[in-house]
Design a protein around this motif. Structure first.
Motif, PDB file in Angstrom:
ATOM      1  N   LEU A 153       0.809  -1.220   0.000  1.00 46.97           N
ATOM      2  CA  LEU A 153       0.000   0.000   0.000  1.00 46.97           C
ATOM      3  C   LEU A 153       0.844   1.272   0.000  1.00 46.97           C
ATOM      4  O   LEU A 153       0.307   2.364   0.200  1.00 46.97           O
ATOM      5  CB  LEU A 153      -0.940   0.005   1.210  1.00 46.97           C
ATOM      6  N   SER A 154       2.127   1.128  -0.208  1.00 47.01           N
ATOM      7  CA  SER A 154       3.003   2.308  -0.241  1.00 47.01           C
ATOM      8  C   SER A 154       2.573   3.261  -1.357  1.00 47.01           C
ATOM      9  O   SER A 154       2.309   2.821  -2.487  1.00 47.01           O
ATOM     10  CB  SER A 154       4.446   1.873  -0.467  1.00 47.01           C
ATOM     11  N   PRO A 155       2.478   4.568  -1.075  1.00 45.27           N
ATOM     12  CA  PRO A 155       2.062   5.515  -2.129  1.00 45.27           C
ATOM     13  C   PRO A 155       3.094   5.683  -3.235  1.00 45.27           C
ATOM     14  O   PRO A 155       2.754   6.149  -4.326  1.00 45.27           O
ATOM     15  CB  PRO A 155       1.873   6.830  -1.357  1.00 45.27           C
ATOM     16  N   GLN A 156       4.344   5.294  -2.994  1.00 41.54           N
ATOM     17  CA  GLN A 156       5.384   5.438  -4.017  1.00 41.54           C
ATOM     18  C   GLN A 156       5.614   4.136  -4.796  1.00 41.54           C
ATOM     19  O   GLN A 156       5.676   4.147  -6.030  1.00 41.54           O
ATOM     20  CB  GLN A 156       6.721   5.883  -3.397  1.00 41.54           C
ATOM     21  N   THR A 157       5.750   3.017  -4.070  1.00 44.87           N
ATOM     22  CA  THR A 157       6.160   1.770  -4.728  1.00 44.87           C
ATOM     23  C   THR A 157       5.126   0.654  -4.637  1.00 44.87           C
ATOM     24  O   THR A 157       5.322  -0.402  -5.235  1.00 44.87           O
ATOM     25  CB  THR A 157       7.474   1.271  -4.106  1.00 44.87           C
ATOM     26  N   GLY A 158       4.054   0.842  -3.876  1.00 36.68           N
ATOM     27  CA  GLY A 158       3.064  -0.216  -3.709  1.00 36.68           C
ATOM     28  C   GLY A 158       2.320  -0.525  -5.000  1.00 36.68           C
ATOM     29  O   GLY A 158       1.930   0.392  -5.727  1.00 36.68           O
ATOM     30  N   ASN A 161      -1.255   1.097  -5.426  1.00 37.33           N
ATOM     31  CA  ASN A 161      -1.262   2.479  -5.920  1.00 37.33           C
ATOM     32  C   ASN A 161      -0.794   2.566  -7.372  1.00 37.33           C
ATOM     33  O   ASN A 161      -1.255   3.426  -8.124  1.00 37.33           O
ATOM     34  CB  ASN A 161      -0.386   3.367  -5.028  1.00 37.33           C
ATOM     35  N   LYS A 162       0.117   1.678  -7.753  1.00 38.21           N
ATOM     36  CA  LYS A 162       0.519   1.647  -9.161  1.00 38.21           C
ATOM     37  C   LYS A 162      -0.669   1.276 -10.046  1.00 38.21           C
ATOM     38  O   LYS A 162      -0.848   1.838 -11.147  1.00 38.21           O
ATOM     39  CB  LYS A 162       1.653   0.636  -9.360  1.00 38.21           C
ATOM     40  N   LEU A 163      -1.494   0.363  -9.566  1.00 39.21           N
ATOM     41  CA  LEU A 163      -2.692  -0.018 -10.308  1.00 39.21           C
ATOM     42  C   LEU A 163      -3.690   1.130 -10.373  1.00 39.21           C
ATOM     43  O   LEU A 163      -4.305   1.380 -11.428  1.00 39.21           O
ATOM     44  CB  LEU A 163      -3.330  -1.251  -9.643  1.00 39.21           C
ATOM     45  N   GLU A 170      -5.306   8.808  -8.483  1.00 37.14           N
ATOM     46  CA  GLU A 170      -4.172   9.342  -7.754  1.00 37.14           C
ATOM     47  C   GLU A 170      -3.800   8.389  -6.615  1.00 37.14           C
ATOM     48  O   GLU A 170      -4.665   7.717  -6.037  1.00 37.14           O
ATOM     49  CB  GLU A 170      -4.504  10.723  -7.183  1.00 37.14           C
ATOM     50  N   ALA A 171      -2.523   8.345  -6.307  1.00 33.01           N
ATOM     51  CA  ALA A 171      -2.035   7.472  -5.240  1.00 33.01           C
ATOM     52  C   ALA A 171      -2.658   7.863  -3.903  1.00 33.01           C
ATOM     53  O   ALA A 171      -2.870   9.044  -3.616  1.00 33.01           O
ATOM     54  CB  ALA A 171      -0.510   7.539  -5.148  1.00 33.01           C
TER      55      ALA A 171
END
Length: 321
Positions: A153-158, A161-163, A170-171
């Protein structure tokens, strides 16, 4: 002839009559193997659950380690009043109740639905494969689960959020947003424990007589009708017992996972009684105060358990006692 009958009706000599104590002793010796199996569990509860109750009295004392439990001065309900009057009282109670009810409402029916679906699978190998897949998350450590949540669930690498970003959104900072904490916790609990919970319901479904299904098929009932009128009533006593046990722990959420998922940003919704007791008791060394809070929590759970058990007994004739 009449005298012979009277003699036969006379009670046996006193030395031949078994007293209730001797009868109980006889039954105990007859089934001593079963009692030996129960003995380790009984000793565990006595040593680790009943003996420590001696220390509960520090909830009514100003506990001082150098004086010990017995020599510490009594303060009555001072710690309880302090907790009830604290500004965190309402927030902690509401957080605990809301998170527990959300988990109960969404998580309790999940294993029932999954067990009913698995019970309808006719292909045995595929059924075993599905069971293995859904059971597996239960054996993952809570620490690992919390780490996976932060990673996914990381806003940068999760990848979640990528999906979301890939779909044009938006993340979202799930672990830092108080509004998302309950949803993330409950959904991860369902994912981790639903498969394991189906074991009990699948066992209950196997106890239903196949003749009932055969008769229903002859009468023209489809699968859905057989589930509604045969399977669900068959597992209802089991579901009621598990519901009573679940509601009895409604104020006692698992400490470890909630604590590991906490961040300074989501504390407004993630601070519950168990984490509050840990922080004030062990971290803050306020042993008497934290014991009072824990005792209050246990009493509320006990009252809820008694109430739900009584309601279930009157409505469904199924109860713990």
């Amino acid at each position: 002839m009449q005298k012979v009958n009277e003699v036969q009706k006379l009670p046996a000599p006193l030395h031949r009559q078994k007293t209730p104590l001797k009868q109980k002793a006889g039954r105990l010796l007859k089934s001593y193997q079963l009692y030996l199996f129960v003995l380790p569990a009984l000793l565990y509860y006595v040593v680790f659950h009943y003996v420590p109750m001696y220390g509960v009295q520090i909830a009514f004392k100003n506990f001082m380690a150098f004086k010990g439990i017995s020599e510490s001065p009594w303060v009555g309900f001072e710690h309880f009043e302090r907790f009830f009057n604290s500004f965190e009282f309402t927030k902690i109670i509401l957080n605990t109740i809301q998170l527990s009810l959300m988990q109960l409402i969404l998580g309790f029916p999940a294993p029932i639905i999954l067990a009913l679906m698995l019970n309808q699978l006719m292909h045995k190998r595929f059924k075993k494969f599905v069971q293995t897949i859904i059971y597996a998350p239960h054996f993952i450590s809570t620490v690992v689960i919390a780490g996976m949540l932060f990673l996914f669930l990381s806003p940068q690498t999760g990848f979640i959020n990528k999906l979301i970003e890939g779909l044009g959104g938006e993340a979202v900072f799930f672990m830092g947003d108080p509004g998302w904490f309950r949803s993330v916790y409950v959904l991860s609990e369902i994912w981790q424990n639903t498969g394991w919970g189906t074991i009990i319901y699948l066992a209950a479904l196997t106890s239903i007589s196949p003749e009932l299904h055969e008769s229903a098929v002859v009468d023209g009932a489809n699968k859905f009708q057989r589930i509604v009128h045969i399977d669900i009533p068959g597992i209802m006593p089991t579901a009621v017992i598990l519901l009573i046990l679940s509601t009895g722990n409604i104020m006692s959420l698992g400490f470890e996972k909630v604590y590991l998922m906490q961040t300074p940003l989501n504390l407004p919704t993630s601070e519950i009684i168990s984490t509050y007791v840990y922080k004030t008791g062990l971290v803050g060394a306020q042993y008497s105060f934290s014991t009072a809070v824990g005792l209050f929590n246990s009493i509320i759970n006990f009252v809820i358990l008694l109430s739900v058990n009584q309601i279930a007994k009157k409505t469904s004739n199924t109860s713990l006692w």
